[in-house]
Scaffold this motif. Structure first.
Motif, PDB file in Angstrom:
ATOM      1  N   GLY A  25      26.920  -7.451 -32.962  1.00  0.00           N
ATOM      2  CA  GLY A  25      27.249  -8.261 -34.113  1.00  0.00           C
ATOM      3  C   GLY A  25      27.974  -9.566 -33.799  1.00  0.00           C
ATOM      4  N   THR A  26      28.035  -9.942 -32.520  1.00  0.00           N
ATOM      5  CA  THR A  26      28.685 -11.194 -32.131  1.00  0.00           C
ATOM      6  C   THR A  26      27.642 -12.178 -31.617  1.00  0.00           C
ATOM      7  OG1 THR A  26      29.054 -10.674 -29.781  1.00  0.00           O
ATOM      8  CG2 THR A  26      30.697  -9.851 -31.354  1.00  0.00           C
ATOM      9  N   GLU A  27      28.099 -13.377 -31.291  1.00  0.00           N
ATOM     10  CA  GLU A  27      27.190 -14.394 -30.747  1.00  0.00           C
ATOM     11  C   GLU A  27      26.637 -13.993 -29.377  1.00  0.00           C
ATOM     12  OE1 GLU A  27      30.833 -17.083 -29.176  1.00  0.00           O
ATOM     13  OE2 GLU A  27      30.844 -15.710 -30.865  1.00  0.00           O
ATOM     14  N   ALA A  29      25.489 -10.911 -28.619  1.00  0.00           N
ATOM     15  CA  ALA A  29      24.646  -9.723 -28.756  1.00  0.00           C
ATOM     16  C   ALA A  29      23.263  -9.851 -28.119  1.00  0.00           C
ATOM     17  CB  ALA A  29      24.499  -9.345 -30.228  1.00  0.00           C
ATOM     18  N   ASN A  30      22.651 -11.017 -28.160  1.00  0.00           N
ATOM     19  CA  ASN A  30      21.299 -11.174 -27.624  1.00  0.00           C
ATOM     20  C   ASN A  30      21.238 -11.988 -26.338  1.00  0.00           C
ATOM     21  OD1 ASN A  30      19.965  -9.712 -29.713  1.00  0.00           O
ATOM     22  ND2 ASN A  30      20.367 -11.444 -31.061  1.00  0.00           N
ATOM     23  N   LEU A  31      22.399 -12.190 -25.707  1.00  0.00           N
ATOM     24  CA  LEU A  31      22.444 -12.986 -24.479  1.00  0.00           C
ATOM     25  C   LEU A  31      22.301 -12.110 -23.239  1.00  0.00           C
ATOM     26  CD1 LEU A  31      25.368 -15.455 -25.272  1.00  0.00           C
ATOM     27  CD2 LEU A  31      22.923 -15.799 -25.592  1.00  0.00           C
ATOM     28  N   THR A  32      21.934 -12.741 -22.140  1.00  0.00           N
ATOM     29  CA  THR A  32      21.889 -12.043 -20.860  1.00  0.00           C
ATOM     30  C   THR A  32      23.315 -11.807 -20.377  1.00  0.00           C
ATOM     31  OG1 THR A  32      21.902 -14.063 -19.550  1.00  0.00           O
ATOM     32  CG2 THR A  32      19.731 -13.203 -20.220  1.00  0.00           C
ATOM     33  N   LEU A  33      23.471 -10.898 -19.439  1.00  0.00           N
ATOM     34  CA  LEU A  33      24.795 -10.620 -18.881  1.00  0.00           C
ATOM     35  C   LEU A  33      25.398 -11.879 -18.271  1.00  0.00           C
ATOM     36  CD1 LEU A  33      27.059  -8.670 -18.215  1.00  0.00           C
ATOM     37  CD2 LEU A  33      25.795  -8.020 -16.153  1.00  0.00           C
ATOM     38  N   GLU A  34      24.581 -12.671 -17.581  1.00  0.00           N
ATOM     39  CA  GLU A  34      25.075 -13.903 -16.959  1.00  0.00           C
ATOM     40  C   GLU A  34      25.641 -14.859 -18.009  1.00  0.00           C
ATOM     41  OE1 GLU A  34      22.040 -12.568 -16.336  1.00  0.00           O
ATOM     42  OE2 GLU A  34      22.294 -11.945 -14.257  1.00  0.00           O
ATOM     43  N   LYS A  35      24.960 -14.973 -19.145  1.00  0.00           N
ATOM     44  CA  LYS A  35      25.438 -15.865 -20.211  1.00  0.00           C
ATOM     45  C   LYS A  35      26.696 -15.314 -20.875  1.00  0.00           C
ATOM     46  CE  LYS A  35      21.387 -18.470 -20.969  1.00  0.00           C
ATOM     47  NZ  LYS A  35      21.508 -19.835 -20.651  1.00  0.00           N
ATOM     48  N   ILE A  36      26.798 -13.997 -20.973  1.00  0.00           N
ATOM     49  CA  ILE A  36      28.016 -13.393 -21.513  1.00  0.00           C
ATOM     50  C   ILE A  36      29.188 -13.684 -20.588  1.00  0.00           C
ATOM     51  CG2 ILE A  36      29.182 -11.219 -22.080  1.00  0.00           C
ATOM     52  CD1 ILE A  36      26.367 -10.135 -22.847  1.00  0.00           C
ATOM     53  N   ILE A  37      28.976 -13.543 -19.290  1.00  0.00           N
ATOM     54  CA  ILE A  37      30.048 -13.802 -18.324  1.00  0.00           C
ATOM     55  C   ILE A  37      30.490 -15.255 -18.382  1.00  0.00           C
ATOM     56  CG2 ILE A  37      30.616 -13.919 -15.862  1.00  0.00           C
ATOM     57  CD1 ILE A  37      28.793 -11.398 -15.551  1.00  0.00           C
ATOM     58  N   THR A  38      29.536 -16.190 -18.362  1.00  0.00           N
ATOM     59  CA  THR A  38      29.921 -17.600 -18.394  1.00  0.00           C
ATOM     60  C   THR A  38      30.507 -17.987 -19.749  1.00  0.00           C
ATOM     61  OG1 THR A  38      27.656 -18.290 -18.953  1.00  0.00           O
ATOM     62  CG2 THR A  38      28.267 -18.319 -16.623  1.00  0.00           C
ATOM     63  N   GLY A  39      30.058 -17.352 -20.811  1.00  0.00           N
ATOM     64  CA  GLY A  39      30.571 -17.654 -22.143  1.00  0.00           C
ATOM     65  C   GLY A  39      31.953 -17.100 -22.416  1.00  0.00           C
TER      66      GLY A  39
END
Length: 53
Positions: A25-27, A29-39
């Motif tokens: 339910g967050t921004e 939710a549909n990102l790759t792990l790499e994008k979650i880490i950098t974000g």
């Protein structure tokens, strides 16, 4: 060695499940792990902590 792999595999599974719960339910939710880490890099929250594990 099989017991070692089983033990740490269970830890990894828990990290993945917990991260998935945190990002539901967050921004992120549909990102790759790499994008979650950098974000989440540099943020002191549970999402960044779980993502780097």
């Amino acid at each position: 060695m099989p017991n070692f792999c089983f033990h740490y595999g269970k830890h990894h599974k828990t990290y993945v499940e917990n991260l998935n719960k945190l990002i539901a339910g967050t921004e992120f939710a549909n990102l790759t792990l790499e994008k979650i880490i950098t974000g989440t890099a540099g943020k002191a929250d549970k999402t960044s902590d779980m993502a780097i594990r």
